[in-house]
Design a protein around this motif. Structure first.
Motif, PDB file in Angstrom:
ATOM      1  N   SER A  61       0.839  -1.187   0.000  1.00  0.00           N
ATOM      2  CA  SER A  61       0.000   0.000   0.000  1.00  0.00           C
ATOM      3  C   SER A  61       0.878   1.242   0.000  1.00  0.00           C
ATOM      4  N   GLY A  62       0.439   2.248  -0.733  1.00  0.00           N
ATOM      5  CA  GLY A  62       1.113   3.531  -0.701  1.00  0.00           C
ATOM      6  C   GLY A  62       2.182   3.670  -1.765  1.00  0.00           C
ATOM      7  N   SER A  63       2.714   4.883  -1.821  1.00  0.00           N
ATOM      8  CA  SER A  63       3.769   5.209  -2.768  1.00  0.00           C
ATOM      9  C   SER A  63       4.795   6.079  -2.060  1.00  0.00           C
ATOM     10  N   ALA A  64       5.872   6.393  -2.749  1.00  0.00           N
ATOM     11  CA  ALA A  64       6.903   7.241  -2.154  1.00  0.00           C
ATOM     12  C   ALA A  64       6.366   8.632  -1.853  1.00  0.00           C
ATOM     13  N   VAL A  65       5.560   9.149  -2.754  1.00  0.00           N
ATOM     14  CA  VAL A  65       4.984  10.481  -2.542  1.00  0.00           C
ATOM     15  C   VAL A  65       4.034  10.460  -1.338  1.00  0.00           C
ATOM     16  N   GLY A  66       3.205   9.459  -1.236  1.00  0.00           N
ATOM     17  CA  GLY A  66       2.302   9.333  -0.098  1.00  0.00           C
ATOM     18  C   GLY A  66       3.053   9.195   1.201  1.00  0.00           C
ATOM     19  N   LEU A  67       4.165   8.477   1.167  1.00  0.00           N
ATOM     20  CA  LEU A  67       4.994   8.307   2.350  1.00  0.00           C
ATOM     21  C   LEU A  67       5.583   9.643   2.791  1.00  0.00           C
ATOM     22  N   ILE A  68       6.097  10.405   1.859  1.00  0.00           N
ATOM     23  CA  ILE A  68       6.704  11.698   2.187  1.00  0.00           C
ATOM     24  C   ILE A  68       5.661  12.683   2.682  1.00  0.00           C
ATOM     25  N   VAL A  69       4.560  12.812   1.965  1.00  0.00           N
ATOM     26  CA  VAL A  69       3.516  13.765   2.352  1.00  0.00           C
ATOM     27  C   VAL A  69       2.892  13.346   3.689  1.00  0.00           C
ATOM     28  N   GLY A  70       2.583  12.078   3.848  1.00  0.00           N
ATOM     29  CA  GLY A  70       1.995  11.600   5.093  1.00  0.00           C
ATOM     30  C   GLY A  70       2.927  11.776   6.278  1.00  0.00           C
ATOM     31  N   GLY A  71       4.186  11.459   6.106  1.00  0.00           N
ATOM     32  CA  GLY A  71       5.151  11.637   7.188  1.00  0.00           C
ATOM     33  C   GLY A  71       5.314  13.089   7.578  1.00  0.00           C
ATOM     34  N   THR A  72       5.349  13.962   6.583  1.00  0.00           N
ATOM     35  CA  THR A  72       5.472  15.399   6.860  1.00  0.00           C
ATOM     36  C   THR A  72       4.234  15.930   7.561  1.00  0.00           C
ATOM     37  N   LEU A  73       3.073  15.531   7.097  1.00  0.00           N
ATOM     38  CA  LEU A  73       1.838  15.975   7.760  1.00  0.00           C
ATOM     39  C   LEU A  73       1.748  15.438   9.187  1.00  0.00           C
ATOM     40  N   GLY A  74       2.164  14.223   9.393  1.00  0.00           N
ATOM     41  CA  GLY A  74       2.161  13.665  10.736  1.00  0.00           C
ATOM     42  C   GLY A  74       3.145  14.365  11.654  1.00  0.00           C
ATOM     43  N   TYR A  75       4.314  14.695  11.119  1.00  0.00           N
ATOM     44  CA  TYR A  75       5.344  15.353  11.915  1.00  0.00           C
ATOM     45  C   TYR A  75       4.906  16.759  12.333  1.00  0.00           C
ATOM     46  N   PHE A  76       4.348  17.504  11.396  1.00  0.00           N
ATOM     47  CA  PHE A  76       3.935  18.884  11.669  1.00  0.00           C
ATOM     48  C   PHE A  76       2.449  19.001  11.985  1.00  0.00           C
ATOM     49  N   GLY A  77       1.759  17.884  12.202  1.00  0.00           N
ATOM     50  CA  GLY A  77       0.314  17.877  12.373  1.00  0.00           C
ATOM     51  C   GLY A  77      -0.209  18.788  13.464  1.00  0.00           C
ATOM     52  N   LEU A  78       0.351  18.699  14.659  1.00  0.00           N
ATOM     53  CA  LEU A  78      -0.148  19.531  15.756  1.00  0.00           C
ATOM     54  C   LEU A  78       0.087  21.008  15.485  1.00  0.00           C
ATOM     55  N   ARG A  79       1.197  21.349  14.887  1.00  0.00           N
ATOM     56  CA  ARG A  79       1.473  22.748  14.552  1.00  0.00           C
ATOM     57  C   ARG A  79       0.502  23.251  13.494  1.00  0.00           C
ATOM     58  N   LEU A  80       0.194  22.398  12.521  1.00  0.00           N
ATOM     59  CA  LEU A  80      -0.764  22.797  11.486  1.00  0.00           C
ATOM     60  C   LEU A  80      -2.159  22.995  12.059  1.00  0.00           C
ATOM     61  N   ARG A  82      -2.909  23.862  15.162  1.00  0.00           N
ATOM     62  CA  ARG A  82      -2.896  25.114  15.928  1.00  0.00           C
ATOM     63  C   ARG A  82      -2.936  26.330  15.015  1.00  0.00           C
ATOM     64  N   TRP A  83      -2.228  26.273  13.900  1.00  0.00           N
ATOM     65  CA  TRP A  83      -2.219  27.376  12.945  1.00  0.00           C
ATOM     66  C   TRP A  83      -3.618  27.590  12.360  1.00  0.00           C
ATOM     67  N   VAL A  84      -4.287  26.510  11.968  1.00  0.00           N
ATOM     68  CA  VAL A  84      -5.642  26.615  11.433  1.00  0.00           C
ATOM     69  C   VAL A  84      -6.591  27.173  12.492  1.00  0.00           C
ATOM     70  N   GLN A  85      -6.439  26.752  13.738  1.00  0.00           N
ATOM     71  CA  GLN A  85      -7.281  27.274  14.812  1.00  0.00           C
ATOM     72  C   GLN A  85      -7.074  28.775  14.990  1.00  0.00           C
ATOM     73  N   ARG A  86      -5.823  29.233  14.928  1.00  0.00           N
ATOM     74  CA  ARG A  86      -5.557  30.672  15.049  1.00  0.00           C
ATOM     75  C   ARG A  86      -6.162  31.438  13.888  1.00  0.00           C
ATOM     76  N   VAL A  87      -6.082  30.875  12.687  1.00  0.00           N
ATOM     77  CA  VAL A  87      -6.672  31.535  11.521  1.00  0.00           C
ATOM     78  C   VAL A  87      -8.182  31.634  11.679  1.00  0.00           C
ATOM     79  N   ILE A  88      -8.813  30.563  12.118  1.00  0.00           N
ATOM     80  CA  ILE A  88     -10.268  30.564  12.301  1.00  0.00           C
ATOM     81  C   ILE A  88     -10.665  31.544  13.396  1.00  0.00           C
ATOM     82  N   GLU A  89      -9.942  31.550  14.513  1.00  0.00           N
ATOM     83  CA  GLU A  89     -10.262  32.472  15.599  1.00  0.00           C
ATOM     84  C   GLU A  89     -10.042  33.913  15.181  1.00  0.00           C
ATOM     85  N   GLY A  90      -9.051  34.163  14.341  1.00  0.00           N
ATOM     86  CA  GLY A  90      -8.790  35.513  13.852  1.00  0.00           C
ATOM     87  C   GLY A  90      -9.920  36.018  12.969  1.00  0.00           C
ATOM     88  N   ARG A  91     -10.560  35.156  12.245  1.00  0.00           N
ATOM     89  CA  ARG A  91     -11.671  35.549  11.382  1.00  0.00           C
ATOM     90  C   ARG A  91     -12.938  35.850  12.182  1.00  0.00           C
TER      91      ARG A  91
END
Length: 93
Positions: A61-80, A82-91
């Motif tokens: 299952s999966g591909s190299a691109v999926g592995l890279i994108v998924g790993g990056t999203l998982g690594y930075f997930g909590l930061r992302l 929080r960033w989306v929450q700040r953007v929503i609260e700012g609006r």
């Protein structure tokens, strides 16, 4: 898709495997290669993605691109999130 989810989990697990997995690897490499403290998280990320790649291959299952994108999203997930929450609260203000 399953490989992508495995990679997201591996990226999210990177801080947890830093101590028990990456530090012993860094100590073993330290005899021949100078490993700085700032690079230990990178070693943990590489180990986590390697494990995700093996699991993706086992489940065919999966591909190299999926592995890279998924790993990056998982690594930075909590930061992302929080960033989306700040953007929503700012609006709302």
């Amino acid at each position: 898709m399953f490989g992508f989810l495995i990679a997201v989990a591996a990226g999210a697990a990177t801080p947890m495997i830093e101590g028990p997995v990456a530090r012993p690897i860094a100590r073993a490499l330290g005899q021949n290669i100078e490993v700085q403290d700032t690079e230990i998280r990178l070693i943990a990320f590489a180990v986590a993605l390697f494990a995700a790649a093996i699991l993706g291959s086992v489940f065919d299952s999966g591909s190299a691109v999926g592995l890279i994108v998924g790993g990056t999203l998982g690594y930075f997930g909590l930061r992302l999130v929080r960033w989306v929450q700040r953007v929503i609260e700012g609006r709302r203000d």
